[in-house]
Write a protein that holds these residues in place. Structure first.
Motif, mmCIF file in Angstrom:
data_model
loop_
_atom_site.group_PDB
_atom_site.id
_atom_site.type_symbol
_atom_site.label_atom_id
_atom_site.label_comp_id
_atom_site.label_asym_id
_atom_site.label_seq_id
_atom_site.Cartn_x
_atom_site.Cartn_y
_atom_site.Cartn_z
ATOM 1 N N LEU A 116 -70.236 45.941 39.404
ATOM 2 C CA LEU A 116 -69.652 46.975 39.717
ATOM 3 C C LEU A 116 -69.704 47.605 38.243
ATOM 4 O O LEU A 116 -70.428 49.081 38.367
ATOM 5 C CB LEU A 116 -68.270 46.578 39.883
ATOM 6 N N PRO A 117 -70.165 46.757 37.152
ATOM 7 C CA PRO A 117 -70.362 48.127 36.073
ATOM 8 C C PRO A 117 -71.501 48.761 36.129
ATOM 9 O O PRO A 117 -71.591 50.108 35.964
ATOM 10 C CB PRO A 117 -70.381 47.135 34.659
ATOM 11 N N LEU A 158 -65.909 47.972 47.856
ATOM 12 C CA LEU A 158 -67.533 47.194 47.564
ATOM 13 C C LEU A 158 -66.673 45.861 47.227
ATOM 14 O O LEU A 158 -67.574 45.144 47.688
ATOM 15 C CB LEU A 158 -68.241 48.694 47.044
ATOM 16 N N GLY A 159 -66.745 45.546 45.885
ATOM 17 C CA GLY A 159 -66.116 44.853 45.285
ATOM 18 C C GLY A 159 -66.276 43.790 46.581
ATOM 19 O O GLY A 159 -66.265 42.797 46.257
ATOM 20 N N THR A 160 -64.862 44.167 47.284
ATOM 21 C CA THR A 160 -64.184 42.813 48.235
ATOM 22 C C THR A 160 -65.280 42.298 49.018
ATOM 23 O O THR A 160 -65.323 41.151 49.445
ATOM 24 C CB THR A 160 -63.008 43.395 48.449
ATOM 25 N N ILE A 161 -65.827 42.979 49.673
ATOM 26 C CA ILE A 161 -66.384 42.630 50.776
ATOM 27 C C ILE A 161 -67.669 41.672 49.940
ATOM 28 O O ILE A 161 -68.102 41.335 50.888
ATOM 29 C CB ILE A 161 -67.284 44.403 51.792
ATOM 30 N N ILE A 206 -65.282 47.774 37.271
ATOM 31 C CA ILE A 206 -64.780 49.545 37.446
ATOM 32 C C ILE A 206 -64.871 50.038 36.240
ATOM 33 O O ILE A 206 -65.179 50.968 35.755
ATOM 34 C CB ILE A 206 -64.244 49.849 38.552
ATOM 35 N N PHE A 207 -63.700 49.192 35.753
ATOM 36 C CA PHE A 207 -62.986 49.964 34.119
ATOM 37 C C PHE A 207 -63.778 48.904 32.864
ATOM 38 O O PHE A 207 -64.593 50.798 32.249
ATOM 39 C CB PHE A 207 -62.043 49.319 34.171
ATOM 40 N N VAL A 208 -65.165 48.342 32.833
ATOM 41 C CA VAL A 208 -65.585 48.069 32.027
ATOM 42 C C VAL A 208 -66.870 49.162 32.585
ATOM 43 O O VAL A 208 -67.293 49.563 31.668
ATOM 44 C CB VAL A 208 -66.124 46.084 32.391
ATOM 45 N N GLY A 209 -67.153 49.234 33.834
ATOM 46 C CA GLY A 209 -67.969 50.911 33.758
ATOM 47 C C GLY A 209 -67.878 51.964 32.985
ATOM 48 O O GLY A 209 -68.897 52.860 32.558
ATOM 49 N N PHE A 210 -67.042 52.452 33.462
ATOM 50 C CA PHE A 210 -66.635 53.353 32.968
ATOM 51 C C PHE A 210 -66.175 53.301 31.249
ATOM 52 O O PHE A 210 -66.232 54.628 30.396
ATOM 53 C CB PHE A 210 -64.677 53.556 33.169
#
Lengths: 342, 226
Positions: free
Chosen positions: A172-173, A205-208, A249-253
């Protein structure tokens, strides 16, 4: 709102397929399965059997004497009750506990796993002692495993944790950073979608991806469980999926490019994986691990899969996972509103 | 359509960026935004396009505040210098995704593909297209919602002669259809041929705002390109 989330989730899944991320999620369970198949075929080197005996137990004549005489083969530990001995075994301090049974006149052998090399060595060694004293009664009349699972099942919670963290901190990141780096997110924000819709689609998406990987792992290893346990497991899988997807997602941001997202992702991935997965083997780690969000996922999943635990036994862990997920989602939304590093 | 900008600023490290800038743009104008690299042209366009959050100031399009992004995206179309398309997907997919997010009928996609001569490339992945074709897709996508104000950040940058000419014709066509256009440029001939009004930014400040005739006679133009 639901329509936009579904549309963005479909777009994210299509991207995961196109950039080969989906293959990573599918192949890792396969590699795990193949590796464990090989590990299970290897023998174990048992030097000395650590056997537990019950004080004042009415054991078959000659059994105690033979075991105590065979010092090289057995190391004996004495317990006041069967419960104490079982706890000693559960903590993996020994190989088996012999409990006298009045009904058969023999002994109940309690082991961790019935179909293991250690159990075979204990049974063979005791049978050898019995032959030596020419006793024809049943020294071991029954074998009871504490866990009826092979190494695959013992390792399952660790693999599930690894998959959840892999999607959360690596996949995700990178995907979020890619959308930032290529200005795709800014493009999407030129449409009437809400920031929250984009975030929810990414969490979906992550959960799927986590669900696909976990399902594949279970299908390959053909595990069975109680319906109540399945529901509890599903609840924690969803809570973990939400928590670590939001965290990822937070890490990606926090990153401007995919390269920095990969590096930062690994820096979060390992400290979450290792202390939790190794907490069972170290007292120091087991005191540190509860401070890490991943342990709030690992501990309940391990209990549900191996010891018949239920979701009701872990309300605080569930709250912690949802809480961390909500906090990470809020921070991502806040950074997104500020177009952070976009 | 009316765009009002008051005291808009966005300061980066080293005091670069956009300093308290204000102007008004009326319906149907075709405005060239001119200035050296780092003068604040792209910063201004990115703020208006919602890509950057200003430090201060106010922007309104037909009375709608810049903070109301979801309403404003139907008023402003922004075409960045580098097309930001989903390059692993087809041209058609890129248009369908945005049309669905805007809740625009799919028939509009056919019209866009035809209008921008993209029918032969509809199933081509964006990553295999030339920059000119990507630019066409990008412009087509930003026009899907039919916004009255279009922002172009150096629309002809990196394009060959034919593609540049095509973009000029497109801008003229859009202008003739009643759209208001604000574009940045470094090319004097482009500015001369297209613009009905010229604004010059220098070190983040608006130093000239007038007609092309006034601009080309002024010392600002001489200084800018001397």
């Amino acid at each position: 709102m639901i329509r936009n989330i579904a549309l963005l989730t479909f777009n994210d899944l299509a991207m995961a397929l196109k950039n080969k991320t989906l293959y990573l999620v599918l192949f890792i369970p396969l590699f795990v399965f193949l590796t464990l198949e090989l590990v299970d075929n290897n023998g174990t080197d048992v030097q000395q059997i650590k056997i537990g005996l019950i004080e004042n137990g009415d054991y078959p004549a000659g059994l105690l004497e033979s075991i105590e005489t065979a010092e090289g083969a057995f190391e004996v530990f004495w317990f006041v009750s069967e419960e104490q001995g079982t706890r000693w075994l559960e903590e993996r301090n020994g190989d088996g506990v012999l409990v006298p049974t009045k009904e058969s006149g023999g002994s109940l052998l309690i082991v961790l796993e019935k179909a293991s090399f250690e159990t075979l060595v204990i049974v063979e060694s005791i049978a050898e002692l019995q032959r030596a004293v020419e006793d024809r009664s049943n020294w071991i009349s029954e074998i009871r495993p504490l866990q009826d699972a092979a190494i695959q099942r013992q390792m399952l919670p660790t693999w599930i944790l690894m998959l959840v963290l892999l999607v959360g901190f690596i996949v995700l990141p990178t995907q979020v950073a890619e959308e930032k780096e290529k200005k795709l997110l800014l493009g999407l924000l030129q449409t009437p979608i809400r920031e929250a819709e984009w975030l929810l689609a990414k969490i979906a998406l992550g959960t799927i991806l986590i669900a696909i990987a976990a399902l594949l792992l279970h299908l390959l290893m053909t595990f069975d469980s109680e319906p109540g346990g399945r529901l509890s497991y599903l609840v924690f899988l969803l809570a973990g999926g939400f928590c670590f997807s939001a965290f990822g997602i937070f890490v990606g941001f926090l990153c401007r490019t995919q390269a920095s997202a990969r590096t930062l992702g690994v820096l979060f991935y390992l400290p979450h994986l290792l202390p939790s997965a190794l907490a069972d083997f170290s007292e120091k780690l087991s005191s540190v691990a509860p401070l890490i969000p991943s342990y709030q996922f690992y501990q309940p999943v391990r209990s549900i899969l191996l010891d018949g635990g239920e979701v009701a036994d872990f309300p605080l862990q569930l709250l912690a996972l949802v809480g961390v997920g909500l906090l990470a989602s809020f921070l991502s939304w806040w950074l997104m509103k500020r177009r952070w590093l976009m | 359509m009316q765009l009002e900008v008051h005291d808009l600023s966005k300061i980066y490290k080293g005091n670069r960026g956009l300093l308290a800038t204000g102007f008004t743009i009326q319906q149907g104008e075709l405005i060239a935004l001119v200035g050296h690299n780092g003068a604040g042209k792209s910063t201004l366009l990115k703020i208006l396009g919602g890509w950057l959050i200003p430090d201060s100031g106010e922007v309104r399009v037909d009375g709608i505040d810049l903070k109301n992004r979801r309403a404003l995206v139907r008023k402003i179309g922004f075409v960045p210098e580098t097309p930001n398309l989903f390059d692993l997907f087809s041209v058609e997919y890129n248009l369908i995704l945005f049309a669905r997010l805007f809740k625009i009928p799919v028939a509009r996609i056919e019209a866009t593909l035809t209008e921008f001569n993209l029918i032969p490339f509809r199933r081509s992945k964006v990553q295999v297209l030339s920059k000119g074709l990507k630019q066409r897709v990008s412009i087509g996508r930003s026009l899907l919602a039919d916004p009255p104000l279009m922002l172009f950040d150096e629309p002809t940058s990196g394009l060959d002669f034919d593609m540049t000419k095509e973009i000029y014709l497109l801008l003229e066509r859009l202008h003739a259809s009643g759209k208001t256009i604000l574009f940045t440029s470094h090319r004097p001939e482009e500015i001369k041929a297209l613009a009905t009004r010229i604004m010059v930014l220098h070190q983040g400040s608006l130093v000239f705002d007038g007609s092309p005739a006034e601009y080309f006679e002024s010392h600002i133009h001489q200084n800018l390109y001397s």
